[in-house]
Design an enzyme around this catalytic site. Sequence first.
Site, short mmCIF file in Angstrom:
data_model
loop_
_atom_site.label_atom_id
_atom_site.label_comp_id
_atom_site.label_asym_id
_atom_site.label_seq_id
_atom_site.Cartn_x
_atom_site.Cartn_y
_atom_site.Cartn_z
N GLY A 20 11.63 -54.28 -1.64
CA GLY A 20 12.91 -54.18 -0.93
C GLY A 20 12.98 -55.08 0.29
NE ARG A 24 18.31 -48.12 5.79
CZ ARG A 24 17.90 -46.98 5.24
NH1 ARG A 24 18.22 -45.82 5.80
NH2 ARG A 24 17.15 -46.99 4.17
CD GLU A 166 18.26 -40.73 -3.67
OE1 GLU A 166 18.21 -41.31 -2.58
OE2 GLU A 166 17.28 -40.08 -4.12
CG ASN A 239 14.33 -46.20 6.21
OD1 ASN A 239 14.00 -46.87 5.24
ND2 ASN A 239 14.20 -44.89 6.23
CE LYS A 363 -11.85 -76.33 22.67
NZ LYS A 363 -11.44 -77.66 22.26
CG ASN A 389 -24.59 -71.92 39.86
OD1 ASN A 389 -24.42 -70.72 39.88
ND2 ASN A 389 -23.83 -72.77 40.54
CB ALA A 392 -16.26 -73.46 42.93
NE ARG A 452 -21.07 -87.10 47.34
CZ ARG A 452 -21.88 -86.06 47.46
NH1 ARG A 452 -21.74 -85.01 46.69
NH2 ARG A 452 -22.81 -86.07 48.36
C1 UD1 Z 1 14.00 -43.21 -1.46
C2 UD1 Z 1 14.41 -42.12 -2.46
C3 UD1 Z 1 14.85 -40.87 -1.69
C4 UD1 Z 1 13.74 -40.41 -0.76
C5 UD1 Z 1 13.31 -41.56 0.17
C6 UD1 Z 1 12.10 -41.17 0.96
C7 UD1 Z 1 15.33 -43.34 -4.35
C8 UD1 Z 1 16.56 -43.70 -5.10
N1 UD1 Z 1 15.50 -42.57 -3.29
O1 UD1 Z 1 15.17 -43.59 -0.75
O2 UD1 Z 1 15.13 -39.80 -2.61
O3 UD1 Z 1 14.18 -39.30 0.00
O4 UD1 Z 1 12.96 -42.73 -0.62
O5 UD1 Z 1 11.80 -42.17 1.91
O6 UD1 Z 1 14.26 -43.71 -4.76
N2 UD1 Z 1 11.97 -50.82 -3.44
C9 UD1 Z 1 11.60 -51.75 -4.39
N3 UD1 Z 1 12.54 -52.27 -5.21
C10 UD1 Z 1 13.83 -51.89 -5.17
C11 UD1 Z 1 14.22 -50.93 -4.20
C12 UD1 Z 1 13.27 -50.41 -3.36
O7 UD1 Z 1 10.42 -52.13 -4.48
O8 UD1 Z 1 14.63 -52.42 -5.96
C13 UD1 Z 1 10.95 -50.28 -2.54
C14 UD1 Z 1 11.26 -50.52 -1.09
O9 UD1 Z 1 10.68 -51.76 -0.66
C15 UD1 Z 1 10.63 -49.33 -0.41
C16 UD1 Z 1 10.67 -48.24 -1.46
O10 UD1 Z 1 10.92 -48.88 -2.69
O11 UD1 Z 1 9.30 -49.59 -0.05
C17 UD1 Z 1 11.76 -47.20 -1.18
O12 UD1 Z 1 13.02 -47.85 -1.19
P1 UD1 Z 1 14.15 -47.49 -0.15
O13 UD1 Z 1 15.32 -48.36 -0.38
O14 UD1 Z 1 13.60 -47.44 1.21
O15 UD1 Z 1 14.53 -46.00 -0.64
P2 UD1 Z 1 15.25 -44.89 0.23
O16 UD1 Z 1 16.67 -45.24 0.39
O17 UD1 Z 1 14.46 -44.65 1.46
CA CA Z 2 12.85 -45.75 2.69
#
Ligand code: UD1
Ligand code: CA
Length: 476
Positions: A20, A24, A166, A239, A363, A389, A392, A452
């Site tokens: 991801g 945020r 969700e 987040n 260094k 030694n 300075a 010197r």
């Molecule tokens: C997710 C859960 C939610 C839970 C929360 C806990 C889902 C749909 N929801 O939401 O129920 O309460 O975690 O923190 O799973 N990632 C990928 N590929 C993607 C999307 C995300 O690898 O396509 C990875 C992100 O990098 C991250 C993790 O999955 O490390 C979680 O993704 P994130 O988008 O943070 O999920 P939440 O909205 O927090």
């Molecule tokens: Ca998350």
Amino acid sequence: MESNQEKSQPATAIVIMAAGKGTRLKSKRPKVLHEIGGKPLLQHVIAAASKVVAPHDVVVVIGHQADLVRAAVEQTGVRFVEQTEQRGTGHAIQCAAESIAGYENFVVLSGDAPLVQPATIEALLKFHLEQRAAMTLVSADLPDPMNYGRVIRKSAASVEVEAIIEQKCLEPDQLALREINMGMYAFKTAPLLAHLGQLKTENPHGEYYLTDMARLLQTAGERVVAFKSDDFEQLLGVNTIAELAALDASLRGQTARRLMDSGVTIFKPETCVIDTDVEVAADTVIEPFVQLLGQTRIGAEARIRSYTVIENCTLGDNVLVRQSCVLSDSTVGNGASIGPFAHLRPGSEIGESAHVGNFVETKKARLGKGAKASHLTYLGDADVGEGTNIGAGTITCNYDGVNKHQTHIGKNAFVGSDSTLVAPVTVGDGAYIGAGSCITKDVPADALAVGRGRQVIKENWAAERRARRETGNVHS
Ligand code: UD1
Ligand code: CA
């Protein structure tokens, strides 16, 4: 480490979702590479996973800035799969399907939840196997469940789960549910793979939600259970930058407590910045506002005074580092003293009982046992023998504008104050250099070198000048 296959348990893989973007965070850097305790979030998760299974059994799903993420953690020996388009957590697992097909069970962790402990992963696995579940999710009762997926149990008392909903999909009467999905799971591979293709994107994000597997598996007659944790703080994800800062503080607090429990005194630990991997031996004292970073090691009975920053250094026992020093990628021998206001740049090796005083910069400089450079000196690309030694204001002129050159100074030599040593140059054992010298030629052992302008004396000059001024013959 013992590999999976040698254990009596069925083979287990761990998948870490790290593809991801982390919108945020409002940062150019991928979320999982933001740091707490001096290490990327993802590296903490990999470290925990690698204590439960062999690194080769850890599969990291990368996508957003995949090359950067891979390069940052490649040395851990984990495997990678790419999720080129991030279409949700369910899609992330679809991308890993081939890599996990050979394992009986697998655990799913998030690359953005860095405080997870190996014991918690093990407890989840144990529960999952005991329950003979197809899917086990970790849940917790959160004071503020906002924005998390909520766990719908079959009944209040049941271990079995009907679905995970969700935040954006909650019905009004479900908003009060406080049991949330922490985003950490164990799956039995065969049923998961059998139903993974049935995920749909009919939800507010248009994504494949891994959380939808709960209802899918349950509806297909598979067992889905919740493993409730009472330590939700360990499982919290990052987040926002504010959450990152909070986890960083919490992790550094743990590190400071670990050191204090092993006999290190830390005054006002909340003011110190100590990275996760730092080691300090007993009876060392760390004063307020000290930073100990990277792979720093400090021996016993040392003292690190306030406002000093030490990164990737090894310090021996009984070392004293006074106020406001900067030490990077260097070593300091037992009983040496540094500072105040000294700067050890990379490759400095300060010998046993040596002294590097105020406003001294080194260094790639090696100081032998008991050597001293007490004030206002630059030693670059130099070695200084034991007992020597350095007066300075001494400067090694190591750079000719194109290349760097070495200065060698032997044992028990004496370099007078305000000398400049134009490298490459060698000063032999026991040699003396007169103060204020500019040394451009090698000095043999036991010789005196003076380079010197000779001093000139004009007898009575000042008195005569004063007299001229009094009679008005001088304007200035
Ligand atoms: C997710 C859960 C939610 C839970 C929360 C806990 C889902 C749909 N929801 O939401 O129920 O309460 O975690 O923190 O799973 N990632 C990928 N590929 C993607 C999307 C995300 O690898 O396509 C990875 C992100 O990098 C991250 C993790 O999955 O490390 C979680 O993704 P994130 O988008 O943070 O999920 P939440 O909205 O927090
Ligand atoms: Ca998350």
